[in-house]
Design a protein around this motif. Structure first.
Motif, short mmCIF file in Angstrom:
data_model
loop_
_atom_site.label_atom_id
_atom_site.label_comp_id
_atom_site.label_asym_id
_atom_site.label_seq_id
_atom_site.Cartn_x
_atom_site.Cartn_y
_atom_site.Cartn_z
N LEU A 21 -31.16 43.11 -19.30
CA LEU A 21 -31.21 41.83 -20.03
C LEU A 21 -30.84 41.99 -21.50
O LEU A 21 -30.26 41.08 -22.09
CB LEU A 21 -32.60 41.21 -19.90
CG LEU A 21 -33.03 40.72 -18.51
CD1 LEU A 21 -34.40 40.05 -18.59
CD2 LEU A 21 -32.01 39.75 -17.92
N GLY A 22 -31.20 43.12 -22.11
CA GLY A 22 -31.00 43.24 -23.55
C GLY A 22 -32.13 42.58 -24.30
O GLY A 22 -32.89 41.78 -23.76
N LEU A 153 -34.10 44.09 -4.58
CA LEU A 153 -33.55 42.75 -4.82
C LEU A 153 -33.13 42.58 -6.28
O LEU A 153 -32.12 41.92 -6.56
CB LEU A 153 -34.58 41.69 -4.44
CG LEU A 153 -34.92 41.57 -2.96
CD1 LEU A 153 -36.06 40.58 -2.75
CD2 LEU A 153 -33.70 41.14 -2.16
N LEU A 154 -33.90 43.17 -7.18
CA LEU A 154 -33.58 43.06 -8.60
C LEU A 154 -32.22 43.68 -8.90
O LEU A 154 -31.39 43.09 -9.61
CB LEU A 154 -34.68 43.75 -9.41
CG LEU A 154 -34.57 43.70 -10.93
CD1 LEU A 154 -34.69 42.26 -11.41
CD2 LEU A 154 -35.65 44.56 -11.56
N VAL A 155 -31.99 44.86 -8.37
CA VAL A 155 -30.70 45.53 -8.59
C VAL A 155 -29.56 44.68 -8.02
O VAL A 155 -28.52 44.51 -8.66
CB VAL A 155 -30.72 46.93 -7.95
CG1 VAL A 155 -29.33 47.56 -8.00
CG2 VAL A 155 -31.73 47.83 -8.66
N GLY A 161 -24.78 39.36 -11.28
CA GLY A 161 -24.60 38.52 -12.45
C GLY A 161 -25.54 37.34 -12.55
O GLY A 161 -25.24 36.36 -13.23
N HIS A 162 -26.73 37.41 -11.91
CA HIS A 162 -27.66 36.28 -11.93
C HIS A 162 -28.63 36.32 -13.11
O HIS A 162 -29.37 35.36 -13.32
CB HIS A 162 -28.45 36.23 -10.62
CG HIS A 162 -27.62 35.82 -9.44
ND1 HIS A 162 -26.88 36.72 -8.70
CD2 HIS A 162 -27.40 34.60 -8.89
CE1 HIS A 162 -26.25 36.08 -7.73
NE2 HIS A 162 -26.54 34.79 -7.83
N GLY A 166 -32.05 35.77 -11.56
CA GLY A 166 -32.13 36.81 -10.53
C GLY A 166 -33.41 37.60 -10.61
O GLY A 166 -34.00 37.97 -9.58
N VAL A 167 -33.87 37.88 -11.83
CA VAL A 167 -35.14 38.60 -12.02
C VAL A 167 -36.30 37.81 -11.43
O VAL A 167 -37.15 38.34 -10.71
CB VAL A 167 -35.37 38.89 -13.51
CG1 VAL A 167 -36.75 39.52 -13.72
CG2 VAL A 167 -34.29 39.80 -14.07
#
Length: 483
Positions: A21-22, A153-155, A161-162, A166-167
């Motif tokens: 995420l940064g 699933l996170l990876v 690109g979600h 996605g997280v």
């Protein structure tokens, strides 16, 4: 060990989230998590505390389990109904909240946040039920599988690109696995006749616990993030705050789930052995907890910079001094037994004291935040929260001391701190000659601490008997540390 496996997996998840995420989007992600955490707080209604405290007592009074079965079924029904009500309220009020914190674009995450809240609030009650019944293997297996699914699933979602969505989605789907397994396994225990227990005392206990939970929002890190958003602290600094507090929480991974377990143990011991039994169990639990956590906090304090850069990357280097500040306060409060103070007050029927001390700490934390955040930003938030954590631990310990003798445990805690500092000498000398090598220093530190324990033998026969009662197979492992 099961909880340790879960926390190690969650730590890997944290690394993936933080690096992908940064610092800017990490701050936004932390801002979003405040919402389901706060609404979950509103939805607790003291139900988890009722299961932790009353279910063991009911099973002693009614070995048939009819009263306990009735209580659990009723609490599950209440949790489902109130959760659906709060989902509707979330849908209605989220646009106004995002406008208030000047992030209207975050409304895109409304559906994900509602689902996030729903799964965590249902899973919380089910996992509490299994922990109270001491079904460790089931809880450990289910939570480990869920954490691993979350990581996978996170990876997938992140590399698709979600981003933040996605997280959130990965976490929701993994917790759904928990709920499904717990629901299937609990059907056998919930089916059968039920007898209504005396609910009068339970209502008072539930409302007292609920009041403490609500009033403790000022003590939660979410309140700090809310106030930092109000004072327009930049998202990167909020990301640093989220990183530091999350890492501090993970540092105590060995105590994950021990708080509710301790409440069940304290309730049963107090019911059978009164004050003397509770005092003995309290000292043993807190003493062991100190030896499991204080060494970790000491190591993190001296290696904050190396740890941040090694794990999360160079971009998070400004968070290193913040971590050092926070870990001092956190280590002091955890070492003093803060995980067990409120539950002990409940067992001693001192609910009013627990409520008063929580109100004091909550108001004090909010007041300090209002002063320090505008002046010092994220450092002010960490300093305010950390100092109040220590104040709360001391305040509640003084109240507990009036009923049971807890003073002998402080010599154990002090000895643990001295052992931890002495064990730091070896990695410090190593760093002087070969530079700061985090993994090598960690290994040398653990070996030094281990041999110090063998040399000084800090545990007593009481500690050994306590371990034998809980898990006899550990007895051969602890003999070398008992004087």
């Amino acid at each position: 060990m099961g909880k340790a496996c879960v926390q190690i997996t969650l730590f890997a998840i944290s690394i993936v989230i933080t690096r992908s995420l940064g610092k800017e989007r990490l701050g936004i992600y932390a801002t979003l998590l405040v919402i389901p955490a706060f609404v979950r707080l509103l939805n607790q209604l003291g139900l988890e505390t009722l299961i932790n405290k009353k279910l063991p007592e009911l099973n002693v009074e009614d070995p048939s389990g009819n009263q306990g079965r009735y209580l659990v079924r009723r609490l599950l029904m209440v949790r489902l109904i109130t959760s659906l009500v709060f989902c509707g309220l979330l849908y209605t009020f989220l646009p106004h909240y995002f406008a208030f914190i000047h992030f209207p674009e975050l409304l895109d995450y409304r559906t994900a946040l509602i689902l996030y809240f729903m799964v965590i609030t249902v899973e919380s009650l089910l996992s509490t039920l299994f922990m109270t019944r001491l079904r460790y293997k089931i809880v450990s297996t289910v939570e480990t599988a869920s954490a691993l699914l979350n990581l996978v699933l996170l990876v997938v979602f992140i590399y698709s690109g979600h981003g933040i969505a996605g997280v959130l989605t990965a976490y929701i789907l993994s917790v759904c696995l928990n709920i499904l397994v717990y629901s299937i396994l609990s059907l056998k225990d919930l089916n059968g006749p039920g007898t209504a227990p005396d609910l009068n005392e339970m209502k008072h206990l539930a409302w007292a616990s609920y009041g403490i939970s609500l009033l403790s929002f000022g003590l939660m890190t979410q309140s700090d993030i809310l106030l930092m958003n109000y004072f327009h602290v930049d998202p990167a600094s909020i990301g640093y705050y989220h990183l530091v507090t999350s890492l501090g929480a993970m540092a105590g991974f060995v105590l994950t789930g021990v708080g509710p377990l301790a409440l069940s143990i304290f309730s049963e011991v107090y019911a059978s052995e009164a004050h003397s039994g509770l005092a003995r169990s309290w000292r043993q639990v807190v003493g062991f907890s100190a030896f499991l956590t204080v060494p970790i906090y000491v190591f993190i304090f001296f290696h904050a910079k190396a740890l941040i850069v090694f794990v999360f990357g160079q971009q998070y280097l400004p968070a290193a001094p913040l971590l050092a500040i926070y870990i001092v306060f956190l280590g002091l409060s955890v070492g003093l037994g803060t995980y067990y103070t409120v539950s002990t007050l409940f067992v001693l029927h001192q609910r009013n004291t627990a409520i008063r001390s929580t109100v004091e700490g909550s108001v004090l934390n909010v007041g300090l935040n209002l002063i320090f955040i505008p002046l010092y930003g994220v450092s002010g938030a960490l300093g305010a929260t950390g100092s109040v954590m220590v104040y709360m631990a001391v305040r509640q310990l003084l109240a507990i001391q009036k009923s049971i003798d807890i003073r002998p445990v402080f010599s154990v805690i002090g000895g643990c701190f001295l052992f931890s500092m002495a064990a730091m000498i070896s990695p410090w000398l190593l760093s002087r000659f070969f530079g700061e090598q985090l993994i090598l220093n960690g290994v040398v530190y653990m070996i030094s601490f281990f041999f110090l324990l063998i040399w000084r033998k800090p545990f007593t026969e009481d500690h050994r008997r306590f371990v034998q009662e809980i898990y006899p197979r550990l007895d051969p492992w602890i003999r070398g540390f008992v004087r």
